[in-house]
Design an enzyme around this catalytic site. Structure first.
Site, short mmCIF file in Angstrom:
data_model
loop_
_atom_site.label_atom_id
_atom_site.label_comp_id
_atom_site.label_asym_id
_atom_site.label_seq_id
_atom_site.Cartn_x
_atom_site.Cartn_y
_atom_site.Cartn_z
N ASP A 74 -10.01 2.75 1.64
CA ASP A 74 -10.31 2.23 2.96
C ASP A 74 -10.98 3.41 3.91
O ASP A 74 -11.85 2.99 4.86
CB ASP A 74 -8.99 1.74 3.74
CG ASP A 74 -8.44 0.28 3.13
OD1 ASP A 74 -9.33 -0.46 2.67
OD2 ASP A 74 -7.33 0.30 3.00
N LYS A 98 0.76 -1.10 -0.08
CA LYS A 98 -0.08 0.03 0.15
C LYS A 98 0.94 1.39 0.15
O LYS A 98 0.46 2.33 -0.55
CB LYS A 98 -0.82 0.05 1.09
CG LYS A 98 -2.00 -1.09 0.89
CD LYS A 98 -3.15 -1.00 2.01
CE LYS A 98 -4.44 -1.94 1.92
NZ LYS A 98 -5.49 -1.84 2.83
P1 NAP Z 1 -0.68 -3.60 10.51
O1 NAP Z 1 -0.08 -2.39 9.57
O2 NAP Z 1 0.20 -4.73 10.72
O3 NAP Z 1 -0.79 -3.07 12.04
C1 NAP Z 1 -1.22 -4.24 12.96
C2 NAP Z 1 -1.57 -3.32 14.19
O4 NAP Z 1 -2.22 -4.42 15.32
C3 NAP Z 1 -0.73 -2.57 15.13
O5 NAP Z 1 -1.27 -1.53 15.61
C4 NAP Z 1 -0.28 -3.78 16.22
O6 NAP Z 1 0.29 -3.07 17.31
C5 NAP Z 1 -1.59 -4.13 16.52
N1 NAP Z 1 -1.67 -5.59 17.01
C6 NAP Z 1 -1.01 -6.81 16.66
N2 NAP Z 1 -1.02 -7.75 17.47
C7 NAP Z 1 -1.75 -7.06 18.71
C8 NAP Z 1 -2.07 -7.56 19.94
N3 NAP Z 1 -1.86 -8.94 19.97
N4 NAP Z 1 -2.50 -6.71 20.91
C9 NAP Z 1 -2.64 -5.31 20.39
N5 NAP Z 1 -2.37 -4.99 19.39
C10 NAP Z 1 -1.85 -5.69 18.31
O7 NAP Z 1 -2.19 -4.27 10.06
P2 NAP Z 1 -3.41 -3.31 9.44
O8 NAP Z 1 -3.06 -3.20 7.88
O9 NAP Z 1 -3.31 -1.85 9.96
O10 NAP Z 1 -4.67 -4.11 9.69
C11 NAP Z 1 -5.04 -4.11 11.06
C12 NAP Z 1 -6.06 -4.95 10.86
O11 NAP Z 1 -7.33 -4.58 9.97
C13 NAP Z 1 -6.05 -6.33 10.19
O12 NAP Z 1 -6.79 -7.24 10.98
C14 NAP Z 1 -6.65 -6.52 8.70
O13 NAP Z 1 -7.21 -7.59 8.38
C15 NAP Z 1 -7.78 -5.49 9.12
N6 NAP Z 1 -8.06 -4.67 8.03
C16 NAP Z 1 -9.51 -4.71 7.49
C17 NAP Z 1 -9.80 -4.09 6.41
C18 NAP Z 1 -11.23 -4.28 5.95
O14 NAP Z 1 -11.66 -3.88 4.77
N7 NAP Z 1 -12.33 -4.59 6.54
C19 NAP Z 1 -8.98 -3.20 5.81
C20 NAP Z 1 -7.86 -3.12 6.25
C21 NAP Z 1 -7.31 -3.57 7.38
P3 NAP Z 1 1.76 -2.65 17.35
O15 NAP Z 1 2.26 -1.57 16.69
O16 NAP Z 1 2.12 -2.74 19.00
O17 NAP Z 1 2.55 -3.84 16.88
#
Ligand code: NAP
Length: 260
Positions: free
Chosen positions: A100, A64
């Protein structure tokens, strides 16, 4: 014409089923394909797609940020978020957007609550915080790694909190609940929500085959839950409208996205 999703991996993407159902409903002889491309091949592949009759592409993990970097033109959302999930190929140029952000607001509906707490400071948290701030909410961000929340807050000129605080709207933009196995209370505890008054609305970005642990936690406290699959549909609908100029057939897309 063609469209597709650039990612690595993309094997489990639900977008092809959703988009191909939408194209069929609109009577368009378009195909939407999975495009698994490793990071080192992303830029050359994206630039080659228009020559192969591609009208556009969705972009997912891990491309992205690279997608916003290769664009000739960025929408306000893509520019402010620093990442794009949609490319449009037009007259030899690449336009990048981040649907998004708008997709989350479409799924949330009106009125936008006046206070919002975004949990997570990764890509999804960034898009959510920017969208809600633009829509007029007072936004705070919390993240497990507090420094990332502080950095995001300073960039977007919003607040960051060390401990989650009561808020009308909570957005789960972390991967907590992705495996689906946690108990609701454990998911809430992992996100610092245990003992915090539940929100009126939970936007749950995580999605799976059923209600997530955090959505069960929120529903048990009478919160309205905005489902991650609806956000997936709405961001896809915005991408499709950019490529085709036609209103997206939302109901068909919703059915296709949950089909086994
Ligand atoms: P990302 O950039 O990898 O960020 C992951 C986030 O989750 C970080 O803030 C991380 O915190 C946190 N995290 C991971 N494990 C954790 C735990 N055990 N306890 C607390 N916080 C935790 O991922 P992303 O792209 O932002 O996506 C995040 C989520 O949104 C994913 O599940 C993804 O599938 C979902 N999503 C959904 C859509 C949709 O269309 N519905 C679109 C985009 C994303 P740290 O910084 O501390 O590691």
């Amino acid at each position: 014409m063609f469209a597709g999703v650039l990612g690595y991996p993309v094997a489990h993407s639900r977008s092809p089923a959703m988009m191909n159902a939408a194209f069929a409903e609109l009577g368009l002889r378009w195909r939407y394909l999975k495009l698994p491309v490793p990071p080192e091949r992303f830029a050359e592949t994206a630039r080659a797609l228009p020559g192969s009759r591609y009208r556009g592409a969705n972009v997912t993990i891990p491309h992205k940020i690279a997608a916003s970097a290769i664009a000739d033109e960025l929408t306000d959302a893509a520019e402010a978020i620093g990442a794009a999930n949609t490319l449009v190929f037009e007259n030899g140029r690449i336009l990048a957007d981040n649907t998004d952000a708008g997709g989350l607001l479409d799924a949330l509906g009106e009125p936008v609550p006046s206070t919002a707490l975004v949990l997570g400071a990764g890509g999804a948290g960034r898009a959510a915080a920017w969208a809600l701030r633009e829509a007029g909410a007072r936004v705070a961000v919390w993240n497990r790694t507090a420094e990332r929340a502080a950095a995001l807050a300073s960039e977007l000129v919003i607040r960051h909190v060390r401990d989650p605080e009561p808020s009308e709207l909570v957005v789960n933009a972390t991967s907590v609940g992705l495996a689906g196995a946690e108990q609701p209370e454990d998911a809430a505890r992992a996100l610092g929500l245990a003992g915090v008054e539940a929100p009126t609305v939970l936007v749950e970005l995580v999605y799976g085959s059923g209600p997530t642990p955090l959505s069960r936690w929120a529903s048990a406290r009478r919160a309205r839950v905005v489902d991650g699959l609806e956000i997936l549909v709405r961001q896809g609908a915005r991408s499709l409208e950019l490529w085709t100029g036609r209103p997206a057939p939302l109901e068909v897309m919703r059915k296709a996205v949950i089909a086994p």
